[in-house]
Scaffold this motif. Structure first.
Motif, short mmCIF file in Angstrom:
data_model
loop_
_atom_site.label_atom_id
_atom_site.label_comp_id
_atom_site.label_asym_id
_atom_site.label_seq_id
_atom_site.Cartn_x
_atom_site.Cartn_y
_atom_site.Cartn_z
N LEU A 1 0.87 -1.18 0.00
CA LEU A 1 0.00 0.00 0.00
C LEU A 1 0.90 1.23 0.00
N VAL A 2 0.64 2.18 -0.88
CA VAL A 2 1.43 3.40 -0.92
C VAL A 2 0.50 4.60 -0.79
N PHE A 3 0.81 5.47 0.18
CA PHE A 3 0.00 6.65 0.45
C PHE A 3 0.74 7.85 -0.13
N LEU A 4 0.19 8.42 -1.19
CA LEU A 4 0.93 9.40 -1.97
C LEU A 4 0.62 10.85 -1.58
N ASP A 5 -0.30 11.10 -0.69
CA ASP A 5 -0.56 12.47 -0.27
C ASP A 5 0.65 12.96 0.54
N GLU A 6 1.18 14.13 0.16
CA GLU A 6 2.35 14.71 0.79
C GLU A 6 3.50 13.68 0.81
N MET B 1 9.15 1.81 -4.48
CA MET B 1 8.33 1.09 -5.45
C MET B 1 9.17 0.48 -6.56
N GLU B 2 10.20 1.19 -7.00
CA GLU B 2 11.03 0.70 -8.10
C GLU B 2 12.04 -0.34 -7.64
N LYS B 3 12.47 -0.27 -6.36
CA LYS B 3 13.42 -1.25 -5.85
C LYS B 3 12.73 -2.53 -5.37
N MET B 4 11.42 -2.50 -5.26
CA MET B 4 10.66 -3.70 -4.84
C MET B 4 9.57 -3.98 -5.88
N PRO B 5 9.96 -4.30 -7.12
CA PRO B 5 8.99 -4.46 -8.20
C PRO B 5 8.14 -5.72 -8.07
N LEU C 1 6.39 -6.55 -5.55
CA LEU C 1 5.16 -6.27 -4.80
C LEU C 1 4.10 -5.71 -5.75
N TYR C 2 2.88 -6.11 -5.53
CA TYR C 2 1.74 -5.54 -6.27
C TYR C 2 1.25 -4.33 -5.48
N TRP C 3 1.63 -3.15 -5.97
CA TRP C 3 1.36 -1.91 -5.24
C TRP C 3 -0.05 -1.39 -5.52
N ILE C 4 -0.70 -0.91 -4.46
CA ILE C 4 -2.00 -0.24 -4.56
C ILE C 4 -1.83 1.15 -3.97
N SER C 5 -2.14 2.17 -4.75
CA SER C 5 -1.96 3.54 -4.31
C SER C 5 -3.26 4.10 -3.76
N ILE C 6 -3.16 4.80 -2.63
CA ILE C 6 -4.32 5.46 -2.03
C ILE C 6 -4.06 6.96 -2.03
N ILE C 7 -4.94 7.71 -2.69
CA ILE C 7 -4.76 9.16 -2.84
C ILE C 7 -6.09 9.85 -2.63
N CYS D 1 4.03 1.69 -11.83
CA CYS D 1 4.39 0.81 -10.72
C CYS D 1 3.22 0.19 -9.96
N CYS D 2 2.01 0.68 -10.17
CA CYS D 2 0.90 0.22 -9.33
C CYS D 2 -0.03 -0.76 -10.04
N PHE D 3 -0.52 -1.70 -9.28
CA PHE D 3 -1.53 -2.63 -9.77
C PHE D 3 -2.89 -1.93 -9.89
N ALA D 4 -3.19 -1.05 -8.92
CA ALA D 4 -4.46 -0.32 -8.92
C ALA D 4 -4.31 0.89 -7.99
N TYR D 5 -5.32 1.78 -8.02
CA TYR D 5 -5.30 2.90 -7.08
C TYR D 5 -6.72 3.22 -6.64
N HIS D 6 -6.83 3.86 -5.46
CA HIS D 6 -8.13 4.31 -4.94
C HIS D 6 -8.04 5.80 -4.69
N SER D 7 -8.97 6.55 -5.25
CA SER D 7 -8.99 8.00 -5.10
C SER D 7 -10.32 8.41 -4.47
N GLY D 8 -10.24 9.35 -3.53
CA GLY D 8 -11.47 9.83 -2.90
C GLY D 8 -11.51 9.45 -1.43
N SER D 9 -12.71 9.49 -0.87
CA SER D 9 -12.88 9.20 0.56
C SER D 9 -12.56 7.73 0.85
N LEU D 10 -12.20 7.46 2.07
CA LEU D 10 -11.79 6.12 2.48
C LEU D 10 -12.96 5.14 2.36
#
Length: 466
Positions: free
Chosen positions: A53-58, A67-71, A73-79, A96-105
């Motif tokens: 899980l990668v949290f890209l806010d700030e 993300m690039e050194k651990m390819p 892993l199936y990364w999911i971005s939360i923004i 780098c990401c398998f999928a992402y979620h944008s918006g409220s939790l």
């Protein structure tokens, strides 16, 4: 008990991580938040993390490095809002990401993404395992050490193109087997594979054997003969012990490599031939060039790509599986009561330096299988004595200690599947110490080394969810 695969690597904004952990609490995930890239990669070598899980806010600038050194892993971005991200960050998510979620939790949706990513990771593992099994079957080689894995990768790379290859290595290391593997993995696999030992050809018949001859070309030439080069058309020609080819024949071989045509002895026209040439030698051709025993221009023609077959002493961890492989291969020769190797014989084989490499091992194993009169093969059946590979007369006490230390490290790495942390714990030393010892003994770090880490501005913690 939680499945080892239900573990998630999480990086990025700490407050967002806390909120997500709380929201996912009912889905039985274990989330690890590393403090540095080194710590993240260390834990990956110990435990089965497949989703990140990668949290890209700030997000700090070190996140792309994770993300690039651990390819794997199936990364999911939360923004919060993908529209507000920079072009560079959106490109990072796309690459780098398998999928992402944008918006409220939305815990249920994020859990669905994680489950989907984990399922895809498991499918990827199955496909990769099947691919390696098929490729290793084509390679027909035994060994799973980093040294052998490097050889497999090199073979696959050179097999994908059609350039000449020079295979180097000591006698008995499997140069012809390597050439056959290159052929079997190449686009020419449906064509012939012809091997010829340049050192075993009669001096007066080399040109005829390689290039063929026409009827009546010389006394005894009662009919036309197609040479081995022409006979290899649309396939692969393997020239073993190329260093033993006489200088006058090296000129003819160079002409063929430059023009891809042959003149039969007594012939009147050039014959085009579509063939890939692989050559092998156990001698140092560059030194042979200095002595005037090998043509430099021919060397450069043959040495477009190079593969080196390792000596058995470079990967002693493969000695036991190799011995067992040959035991099974020649099981029809053994007495019914024979069951395998004694523990002492396996130890002695590890200590022996194997000057004849794989060829010597095959001979010793086959001989011992026939001559053994007990249930297990002993060192005496193999014709080896304990410490036979080390000279008691010339080794100093320090050399003996170094040798024992090196053997212990290699064995620990092999038992722990080259996982540095596990091997270090078994040996009772720190990871840093183990790396220093790998360097000291010249042990190949390919596949076990850890790259320098970039610091990540957060503390390390593991959060268990129930």
């Amino acid at each position: 008990m939680m499945e080892s695969s239900r573990q998630i690597m999480a990086i990025g904004n700490h407050s967002a991580l806390r909120n997500t952990v709380e929201a996912l609490s009912r889905y039985d995930w274990s989330i690890f938040h590393p403090g540095t890239l080194e710590e993240a990669r260390a834990i990956l070598s110990e435990q089965d993390y497949r989703v990140g899980l990668v949290f890209l806010d700030e997000a700090p600038s070190s996140i792309p490095l994770y993300m690039e050194k651990m390819p794997d892993l199936y990364w999911i971005s939360i923004i919060e809002n993908v529209e507000l991200l920079s072009d560079e960050t959106r490109d990072l998510i796309y690459r780098c990401c398998f999928a992402y979620h944008s918006g409220s939790l939305d815990a249920q949706y994020i859990n669905t993404l994680i489950e989907s990513a984990l399922s895809m990771a498991k499918l990827s593992d199955l496909c990769e395992k099947n691919r390696k099994r098929c490729q290793n079957k084509a390679l027909c080689m035994v060994g799973d050490t980093p040294v052998m894995q490097h050889l497999y990768r090199t073979i696959r790379k050179v097999a994908s193109v059609d350039a000449p290859v020079l295979i180097t290595g000591k006698s008995g290391t499997g140069k012809e087997l390597t050439a056959r593997a290159i052929h079997e993995l190449s686009s020419r696999r449906q064509g012939p594979f012809n091997a010829i030992n340049c050192g075993a050809l009669p001096a007066g018949l080399i040109q005829s054997e390689l290039f063929g001859h026409e009827k009546g070309a010389f006394t005894g030439a009662n009919q036309r003969q197609i040479g081995i080069i022409e006979n290899s058309s649309n396939g692969t020609l393997f020239l073993d012990e190329i260093g033993d080819l006489p200088l006058e024949m090296q000129v003819n071989l160079l002409r063929f490599l430059e023009r891809l045509t042959v003149f039969r002895v007594g012939g009147q026209k050039e014959i085009p031939v579509d063939v890939r040439v692989l050559a092998a030698t156990h001698v140092d051709l560059e030194k042979a060039i200095e002595k005037g025993e090998f043509r430099e221009d021919l060397f450069h023609r043959l040495n477009v790509l190079q593969v080196r077959t390792p000596a058995l002493k470079e990967h002693p961890e493969d000695i036991e599986p190799l011995a067992n492989f040959f035991f099974q291969r020649y099981s029809s020769d053994k007495p019914a009561m024979l069951r395998g190797f004694s523990q002492e014989s396996l130890v002695v084989m590890q200590q022996y330096h194997w000057p004849g490499n794989i060829r010597e091992m095959v001979n010793r194993v086959r001989r011992s299988m026939i001559m053994c009169e007990h249930r297990l093969i002993s060192p005496g059946d193999l014709g080896l004595e304990r410490r036979n590979g080390h000279s008691r007369d010339t080794d100093s006490l320090q050399q003996a200690r170094d040798s024992a230390e090196c053997e212990a490290i290699r064995a620990a790495l092999a038992r722990n599947k080259y996982k540095i942390l596990h091997a270090a714990r078994e040996l009772g030393i720190a990871r840093v110490t183990l790396y220093r010892l790998l360097e000291k003994h010249g042990i190949d770090r390919n596949g076990v080394q850890d790259e320098a880490a970039a610091d990540f501005p957060s503390t390390s913690e593991t959060i268990q969810l129930t």
